[in-house]
Design a protein around this motif. Structure first.
Motif, PDB file in Angstrom:
ATOM      1  N   UNK A  76       0.842  -1.189   0.000  1.00 58.13           N
ATOM      2  CA  UNK A  76       0.000   0.000   0.000  1.00 58.13           C
ATOM      3  C   UNK A  76       0.882   1.245   0.000  1.00 58.13           C
ATOM      4  N   UNK A  77       0.585   2.160  -0.926  1.00 55.05           N
ATOM      5  CA  UNK A  77       1.173   3.499  -0.910  1.00 55.05           C
ATOM      6  C   UNK A  77       0.235   4.371  -0.092  1.00 55.05           C
ATOM      7  N   UNK A  78       0.569   4.566   1.174  1.00 52.35           N
ATOM      8  CA  UNK A  78      -0.324   5.273   2.081  1.00 52.35           C
ATOM      9  C   UNK A  78      -0.326   6.786   1.865  1.00 52.35           C
ATOM     10  N   UNK A  79       0.598   7.296   1.062  1.00 51.17           N
ATOM     11  CA  UNK A  79       0.644   8.727   0.787  1.00 51.17           C
ATOM     12  C   UNK A  79      -0.258   9.068  -0.389  1.00 51.17           C
ATOM     13  N   UNK A  80      -0.065   8.392  -1.513  1.00 52.58           N
ATOM     14  CA  UNK A  80      -0.864   8.666  -2.709  1.00 52.58           C
ATOM     15  C   UNK A  80      -2.158   7.865  -2.738  1.00 52.58           C
ATOM     16  N   UNK A  81      -2.359   6.999  -1.748  1.00 51.12           N
ATOM     17  CA  UNK A  81      -3.567   6.157  -1.672  1.00 51.12           C
ATOM     18  C   UNK A  81      -3.696   5.247  -2.884  1.00 51.12           C
ATOM     19  N   UNK A  82      -2.614   4.555  -3.182  1.00 53.19           N
ATOM     20  CA  UNK A  82      -2.579   3.565  -4.252  1.00 53.19           C
ATOM     21  C   UNK A  82      -2.199   2.211  -3.670  1.00 53.19           C
TER      22      UNK A  82
END
Length: 1672
Positions: free
Chosen positions: A750-756
């Motif tokens: 999970x890319x928790x910054x870009x929400x991807x």
């Protein structure tokens, strides 16, 4: 004895009393009042002999009316209207209150009226627990209401306001109906029309010893009941034997009062010597004077009179009663009695009367609660009537389980439809949802009344959970090993919980209340263990099995098992125990029974014939037993106190909390460890090492997971389901975010910054990314990947890492957009579980081949081995603070060590097999920032961060989902315009062949795709359309997966779609049907247009559309096959190819080059030709195996071969080798191309271009034309398709124009006879030595070329013998020789030919065909005969006309009976349009100039349509032969039965007028072969006339008629109008609903809803101002 005049005196006294309050002296006032009273009494004495009017109060189904019966023309005034089904009624004269029972609403209601009949708002008295209140009676002395209920079989009483309701009788009643009271005598009378009809009497208090049967002989349908209070006689109406009889109160001295002409008396009333009654058959109110014997019909007409009463004070005379003083000393009900002391005290239903016989208990002490689907009821076990009372609870949709808390006196229940657990007090107050999330199918609940906890099972989530009674502090107790948990019970005194599981291995289990100490106690001879109950006194567990049909018991450990009941329990569901009895509900018997818990004897039915029975719970409301340590201050636990056996208890925490070191307080942990195994995900406290499960349902096989801290969600892969999923950390709100185009999603991050979210697919060898919700999916890397495995992200630095288990194993790194890719480590073995230490900027992994834990810097340098020694089989790891954590598959442990050197190893958990993924949940694991954190970086789809360097700061890049194009602004995206779509059995995938940087295929996210046979695409709305081969339906969905719908519903009996094409401009799909061998047209909105090819000699299969040329090409799968072309505009067909074809497996058209391609599988070639079939040549012979579909896209021809599982392509012009596009694709079914269309062509988008059927775009100029399907032609307005006259089998049907049918032998004769010249289209080209000839093959005709040598060879080669017509048109050629005789010598009873062939049957028919044409020739010697025929015809016509008029007059009369002064006879309904001026254009006569625009006048008697189905187009009605003047006969019952017809409507005697007309001019014998003697190019159509319609009295329909139009004179008495079933004896709705059987009583007031001739309620009468002072 007082009446209204007494009331006036009372009112006058009140006025005098009021005057004293305004200052007048008391003496003066009293003197004046006495004076006025004397005057009033003198007035009463003088006027006592004056007759006052009698008012009748009656229910009229939809209203309640009051009328003055003394008027010669009485007009009923409506007191209350807009009712549902008012049946019985009564009144309380003193307070002007009207009571009525509404059987439609199942209520008893009331209303108070004032002097002018204006009224207050109606109020409800009884609104639950009644079904069919057929009888109602008012006790005016003690203000009580009594009623009967013929469905529940009860007689009940209550106060006027419905309070203190009590059941008086419930046994030995079988459909009680009428009820009457004599309060002064304390007596109650009622009729019963069940299996043993009777009239009974008892005291009004329901005392059983006073109950007696008065009448049981010569009685069958005792309907009405009334009392003569002065003579003390009871009168009743017998509806079966048609009489009114009377008797005294003891049942003796019976006398028949009225017996003649009483079809169906219903309700009855009386005053003085006059009896009044309502009658269902006459729809009237009648009266009878006992003295004068005079009968009179009071009122009739459009009425539905039901209950009736004389409205007068003389029917409710006052009298003193024992209840007058302080309610007789009774706390609740004071009921009059016929025996000393002439009253008794009663209690509300279910409440016991205490020993003082006056006071009632505070309420039921022992109650049985029962859950039904839509309500919850209570049954008091204190009283023997077992009456069920509906609890006033709201919004119950499907109640299943029920339990009761004796401490707080609250009831708890589960609702399976709205997925909640609720509670409320017994009076309905404080109703609330206590658990409303993550509840799927809560089948069982149990209350721990000591610890104040609630337990429940859920067969949807396969869990057992616990929470506080208010729903807080919810905790999942058990999940493992549960398949279908159902019943659940708790023993809080002993600390046990028991539950049943009816999964694949049925069992009954036991555990401590905290879920520990779990054991199976019963698992043998068990199938469907539905119910459980605990005997707290004897420490036994009881259960029921709905499959083995047994009730058993055992000890708590399963020992001493014993059967209690094993017979006549077909399907037990609800189950409970109280005191000495076991109670259960049965689905099949629809009953509740009980039996002694030890002996199995004393079996008793508590409730019978109550459907939808669910859970049961028997409780002692005020009995609270037992205790345990949790009873005091919740055991000092902050959240949950769970008791365990032997005085041991534990504190427990809800999800997201863990116990602190004091083991009592729950806290939110700072961090915890998450790990996954194959089918579950767990969490471990890093402080206490306490293990807990995350309750995620439906996990099949997870290989990786990650979490998003801010959203509190967890994400995981499932390689068995081939999905990527997410839910909240408590296991709720599970979603499949990616469920298409996955084969083996091995790892995710999970890319928790870009929400991807990113993932690897080891089967497709791809790395993909999407938004967290699954949108905007894009393939980032697919080249040079062999076996991608673990993946890890560093969003703050814009980096992505993955391992590749290729032969040269490696770890690679790239930017988050897939660029800047390079290898950072190789020759390292199989690296698994990549993990980033964000604080130290290092990468950790496990080498599962060398069993090492390793790390390096993020660029691959500074590699270090953390642990190597003593590692058995490490598989997954994570890093948190100073420690590295890992799971070992061999030791089944989770351990930790210092991350830098591997020292200080510590075991966290043991006995954990096959831990697949591992990570720490803490905010330090998801820190950092990049520009994508703000408004998605301004990107339309995906924002992907890039790593920073010395020249630039960390930045980002916008990307579009796969196949979408990034616009010039580098932020927004555009959808692809041209692409390929291919289908597999359960998926549709898009291919874009013109991009280099993008992945070539993406599976469309369309749900529930199954059995795809063929696909097409609507480019206008971006809609995918496909055929579902299993359901034979045509379905649609937007390309993004939304907007699922059905165009052609499933119908395997009539439709079996084979192939499909769409014309996006015309908004039409064309589909071939293998069932009907047709090609059909259907609009995209699902509107059926019709067939465009429907020849049973052909077998249309594969289709291909050239939408620009309006050509539809199709494979005719006959033997040998053909390739056909159909022009959509005009439906003109042409064969394109028919030679050298053996097996055509695929077909497509090149719209740009105007070429058609097909695959010949038997010869393994692909051929091509022009659209006309010219220039046919082979373009590929390179081992084409068996392509099942192909399509042209750009310069290539793409084809799919199912057996080889490949998509290939070849150049569409030059012969070249095949090129494999994709391989290893299973279950391929179809492939199509999608190209950009001209969206400016919109003429067919609005109102279908004005066309009734097909709107065809002309791409030359963008305009459109209308076209029609088979069997229809375009009318003169060139927009509307109409049904042409039916051409016979030996005629040709012109496609359009005014000329419709021509002889078949005129087809292809070189002279166009059709106005559109369609008879000369697609004709064979004959040589000079040939002639055209029509031949017949089976039922079909074909025009072909014949050699001239076949002319006049005595053998008829042509169908019409044209080749042998050598003697001239007006002569006949004898069969043998060349002799010719005059046509008039044929069939003249003389053999003019030597062989007698002129008298054969065939010859006579030929003469009949030709004779009408010769009538206008020069044979003048026949004219006298013609004149004679004409005169005879005129004479017959006149006679028929006179008969018609006479019969018409006769049928229009009826026998009008004298129904009295106010009869409202039903008149024939007015037709929808004017009858006298019904002028309709005959479109069939428009084919001739002489008849064009001619109109026909339809007789007014034929203009009445009883139903819409009979009011269709008169020109196309079906022919009904043998119609008679009495088309509906009286449907009497075949034999005498006890059951009357459901309503008089079943007697359908009425006069139906039938008219008919010919719909086909081709069927007229006089014009069947109407051809001219000399053939020419002129129009050879002749005038034709239709046959005369039959008269209303004729029994024959015109012999050549195709249509018989049925008109009915009345709307009434028709089954179509009433919606009545064709079967006059419908089956009973329940086993006890037998009033429609031959052995039952008459229809109840419920069935009277359909007992009316008029299906519509009568309009309410005007409400005049009525002076109620006359009412006495």
């Amino acid at each position: 004895m007082t009446d209204q005049r007494d009331n006036d005196c009372i009112c006058l006294k009140y006025k005098c009393h009021k005057s004293s309050s305004i200052g007048l002296t008391t003496d003066y006032i009293h003197i004046k009042c006495i004076y006025l009273l004397v005057i009033l009494c003198i007035h009463i004495t003088i006027t006592s002999g004056v007759s006052r009017p009698t008012y009748l109060l009656f229910a009229n189904r939809k209203d309640i009316r009051l009328l003055n019966s003394d008027n010669q023309r009485p007009n009923a005034s409506v007191i209350m209207n807009h009712l549902e089904e008012a049946a019985a009624l009564d009144y309380y004269f003193k307070d002007s209150i009207i009571f009525w029972a509404d059987i439609g609403l199942e209520m008893i209601k009331g209303i108070k009226i004032n002097g002018s009949l204006s009224q207050d708002k109606a109020f409800t008295i009884i609104q639950s627990g009644i079904v069919s209140p057929d009888g109602l009676a008012c006790d005016w002395l003690t203000k009580k209401l009594y009623w009967t209920d013929s469905e529940t079989n009860r007689i009940e009483v209550s106060d006027f306001d419905g309070v203190n309701r009590k059941v008086l009788f419930w046994k030995d009643l079988d459909q009680p109906r009428a009820i009457a009271l004599s309060p002064k005598d304390g007596l109650m009378f009622w009729t019963d029309w069940g299996e043993m009809p009777k009239i009974e009497r008892s005291s009004m208090d329901g005392e059983s010893i006073t109950r007696t049967v008065l009448v049981k002989d010569n009685i069958l349908w005792p309907n009405g009941l009334t009392i003569d209070y002065e003579a003390k006689r009871v009168y009743w109406a017998e509806a079966k034997f048609n009489f009114i009889s009377s008797m005294d109160f003891s049942g003796s001295n019976q006398k028949v009062v009225v017996s003649d002409n009483m079809p169906h008396p219903f309700a009855i009333t009386m005053i003085h010597d006059i009896i009044y009654w309502t009658d269902w058959t006459t729809k009237a109110i009648h009266s009878f004077n006992k003295n004068t014997r005079q009968r009179r019909r009071i009122i009739s007409g459009q009425l539905s009179p039901m209950g009736i009463h004389v409205y007068s004070s003389q029917r409710q005379l006052p009298s003193e009663t024992p209840c007058d003083q302080e309610n007789g000393g009774c706390s609740h009900l004071c009921l009059l009695s016929s025996i000393s002391p002439f009253y008794s005290c009663g209690c509300p239903t279910g409440v016991q009367l205490l020993s003082d016989l006056k006071t009632c208990a505070t309420g039921p002490q022992e109650i049985l609660f029962l859950a039904r689907r839509v309500d919850i009821r209570r049954i008091s076990l204190d009283t023997p009537d077992f009456t069920d009372v509906i609890l006033p609870l709201r919004h119950i949709k499907h109640a299943i389980a029920v339990d009761f808390d004796p401490v707080d006196k609250m009831i708890y229940w589960t609702d399976d439809e709205v997925h909640v657990i609720r509670r409320a007090y017994l009076n309905g107050s404080h109703q609330e949802d206590i658990v409303a999330t993550e509840v799927h199918h809560p089948d069982g609940i149990a209350i721990d009344w000591i610890a104040h906890n609630i337990y429940w099972t859920d067969t949807g989530t396969d869990r057992i959970e616990v929470a506080r009674l208010n729903g807080t502090f919810r905790k999942i107790l058990l999940t493992e090993g549960l398949e279908e948990p159902r019943a659940i019970v708790v023993h809080p005194i002993e600390g046990f919980i028991f539950w049943s599981d009816w999964g694949t291995k049925p069992k009954i289990e036991r555990a401590a209340l905290d879920g520990t100490q779990r054991s199976v106690i019963i698992n043998r001879d068990l199938v469907w263990p539905n119910g459980l109950a605990i005997d707290y006194d004897l420490s036994k567990i009881y259960w029921s099995d709905a499959k083995t049909d047994k009730i058993e018991k055992s000890n708590f450990d399963g020992s001493e098992r014993k059967i209690i009941v094993s017979d006549q329990i077909p399907h037990v569901f609800g189950f409970t125990l109280l005191n000495d009895y076991v109670y259960w509900s049965d689905w099949q018997k629809r009953s509740i029974e009980r039996v002694h818990k030890i002996t199995g004897q004393q079996r008793e039915i508590i409730v019978d014939q109550l459907p939808d029975l669910m859970g049961l719970k028997a409780v002692a409301v005020n009995r609270i037993i037992g205790t345990n340590p949790c009873a005091v201050n919740n055991g000092n636990c902050s959240h949950l106190c769970l008791y365990r056996p032997k005085q041991n208890y534990v504190c427990a925490c809800p999800m997201g909390y863990e116990l602190s070191t004091d083991m009592q307080t729950c806290i939110v942990p700072e961090a915890f460890l998450l790990f996954s195994r194959k089918t579950d995900i767990h969490r471990i406290s890093l402080a206490s090492h306490h293990l807990d499960i995350i309750p995620i349902a439906g996990v099949q096989e997870t290989t990786s997971f990650d979490y998003h801290l801010n959203d509190n969600r967890i994400y995981w892969t499932d390689v068995k389901l081939k999905t990527i999923n997410r839910s909240f950390m408590n296991g709720s709100n599970i979603e499949h975010i990616i469920e298409y185009g996955l084969e083996y999603p091995q790892s995710l991050a999970v890319d928790w910054v870009a929400n991807n979210v990113y993932w690897t697919d080891t089967e497709f060898n791809r790395i993909e990314v999407s938004r967290l919700d699954g949108h905007y999916r894009k393939i980032l890397i697919w080249k040079d990947l062999e076996n991608p495995r673990s993946i890890a992200l560093s969003p703050g630095e814009g980096l992505m890492f993955w391992s590749d288990w290729s032969p040269i194993a490696r770890i690679e790194r790239s930017a988050l957009d897939g660029t800047q890719r390079h290898v950072i480590a190789n020759n390292i073995g199989k690296a698994n579980s990549l993990t980033i230490d964000y604080s130290e900027h290092r990468l950790y992994w496990i080498d599962i081949e060398s069993h090492k834990i390793m790390s390096s810097s993020l660029d691959g340098n500074n590699r270090n081995v953390i642990l190597k020694e003593s590692l058995r089989q490490p598989y997954t790891l994570t890093v948190y603070q100073n420690y590295v954590y890992w799971a070992d598959w061999e030791t089944n442990t989770i351990e930790k060590a210092i991350k830098s050197n591997g020292l200080n190893r510590t075991q966290i958990q043991t006995q954990l097999d096959y831990v697949i993924d591992l990570m720490v949940y803490h905010n330090s694991r998801q820190s950092g920032w990049n520009p994508c954190a703000v408004n998605n970086g301004g990107c339309d789809h995906l924002c992907l961060a890039l790593p920073g360097n010395n020249q630039r700061a960390n930045t980002h890049r916008c990307l579009c989902s796969s196949h979408y194009i990034l616009n010039d602004d580098n932020k927004t995206c555009s959808a692809p315009q041209s692409f390929l779509l291919y289908s597999q059995r359960n998926a549709i995938t898009r291919l874009v062949m013109d991009t280099i940087i993008d992945a070539p295929d993406i599976t469309l996210p369309i749900h529930n795709l199954k059995n795809i046979k063929a696909i097409t695409y609507d480019s206008y709305e971006n809609v995918v359309i496909w055929i579902d081969s299993r359901t034979s339906a045509i379905k649609r969905a937007n390309i993004n997966g939304t907007g699922m719908g059905v165009i052609l519903p499933a119908s395997q009996d009539t439709n079996q779609p084979f192939d499909i094409e769409v014309d996006p401009y015309s908004r039409v799909i064309y589909w071939s049907c293998s069932h009907s061998n047709s090609i059909n047209a259907t609009r995209l909105d699902g509107t059926n247009i019709g067939a465009i090819v429907s020849d049973q000699l052909n077998r249309p299969r594969t289709l291909s559309l050239h939408y620009k040329k309006r050509f539809l090409f199709w494979v005719n799968d006959i033997s040998p096959p053909k390739i056909e072309r159909l022009s959509i505009l005009g439906l003109i067909g042409t064969t394109i190819a028919e030679s050298k074809l053996d097996e055509v497996s695929a077909l497509t058209v090149d719209v740009d080059l105007d070429l058609i391609y097909w695959a010949e599988s038997s010869r393994q070639i692909i051929e091509c030709s022009t659209l006309d079939g010219d220039n046919r040549h082979t373009i590929s012979q390179s081992s084409i195996m068996h392509p099942i579909s192909m399509v042209v896209f750009d310069n290539y021809l793409y084809l799919i071969e199912r057996e080889q599982k490949v998509i290939e392509r070849i150049h569409k012009l030059a012969e070249s080798g095949k090129e494999t596009v994709y391989s290893r694709i299973p279950n391929l079914t179809d492939i199509i191309s999608v190209t950009k269309i001209n969206t400016n062509v919109v003429s067919c988008l609005t109102d279908n271009g004005g066309c009734s059927h097909l709107c065809i775009i002309l791409h030359t100029d963008g305009t459109h034309k209308c076209s029609c399907p088979n069997g229809m032609i375009l009318s003169n307005d060139e927009h509307t398709c109409i049904t042409p006259p039916h051409c016979s089998s030996d005629q040709f049907a012109c496609l359009t124009g005014n000329v419709h049918c021509i002889p078949i032998n005129w087809r292809c004769d070189g002279n166009p006879e059709c106005q559109d010249k369609s008879d000369e289209l697609n004709c064979p080209k004959c040589l000079e030595n040939q002639f055209t000839c029509v031949t017949k093959s089976g039922d079909k005709y074909k025009t072909q070329c014949m050699d001239n040598t076949l002319l006049c060879d005595s053998v008829a080669d042509c169908m019409d013998g044209f080749d042998e017509q050598c003697c001239g048109w007006d002569h006949f050629k004898c069969k043998s020789g060349r002799n010719c005789v005059n046509i008039y010598q044929v069939c003249d009873q003389k053999n003019d030919c030597s062989d007698g062939s002129d008298e054969s049957q065939l010859s006579c028919r030929h003469k009949m065909d030709r004779m009408p044409l010769e009538m206008n020739t020069s044979h003048n010697h026949q004219k006298p005969m013609y004149i004679l025929v004409v005169l005879i015809s005129l004479f017959v016509f006149v006679v028929l006309f006179l008969l018609m008029c006479r019969c018409r007059k006769k049928n229009q009369t009826y026998d009008e009976k004298d129904y009295g002064a106010n009869d409202m006879l039903m008149s024939p309904q007015r037709p929808l349009t004017s009858q006298s001026n019904d002028i309709r254009t005959n479109t069939l006569l428009s084919g001739s100039e002489n008849t064009l625009g001619k109109r026909m006048t339809i007789n007014g008697n034929f203009g009445i349509c009883p139903t819409l189905q009979q009011c269709g187009d008169t020109l196309y009605e079906r022919n009904i032969t043998g119609a008679s003047s009495t088309s509906s006969s009286i449907q009497n019952y075949p034999k005498e039965t006890l059951n009357p017809p459901p309503s008089p409507v079943t007697d359908q005697s009425q006069c139906n007028f039938d008219g008919s007309s010919s719909s086909s001019i081709a069927h007229s014998r006089s014009s069947k072969y109407a051809i001219l003697q000399h053939r020419s190019k002129k129009n050879r159509w002749i005038n034709r006339s239709r046959g005369p319609p039959p008269t209303p009295c004729s029994t024959d329909v015109y012999e050549d008629s195709d249509t018989a139009i049925k008109y009915t004179a009345y709307y009434d008495n028709t089954q179509a109008e009433l919606g009545y079933d064709s079967d006059p004896y419908p089956p009973p709705p329940t086993p006890r609903s037998h009033y429609l059987s031959d052995l039952s009583g008459p229809p109840s007031p419920v069935t009277e809803r359909s007992y009316s001739n008029n299906p519509y309620p009568p309009p309410p009468s005007p409400v005049p101002e009525l002076d109620t002072s006359e009412i006495t």
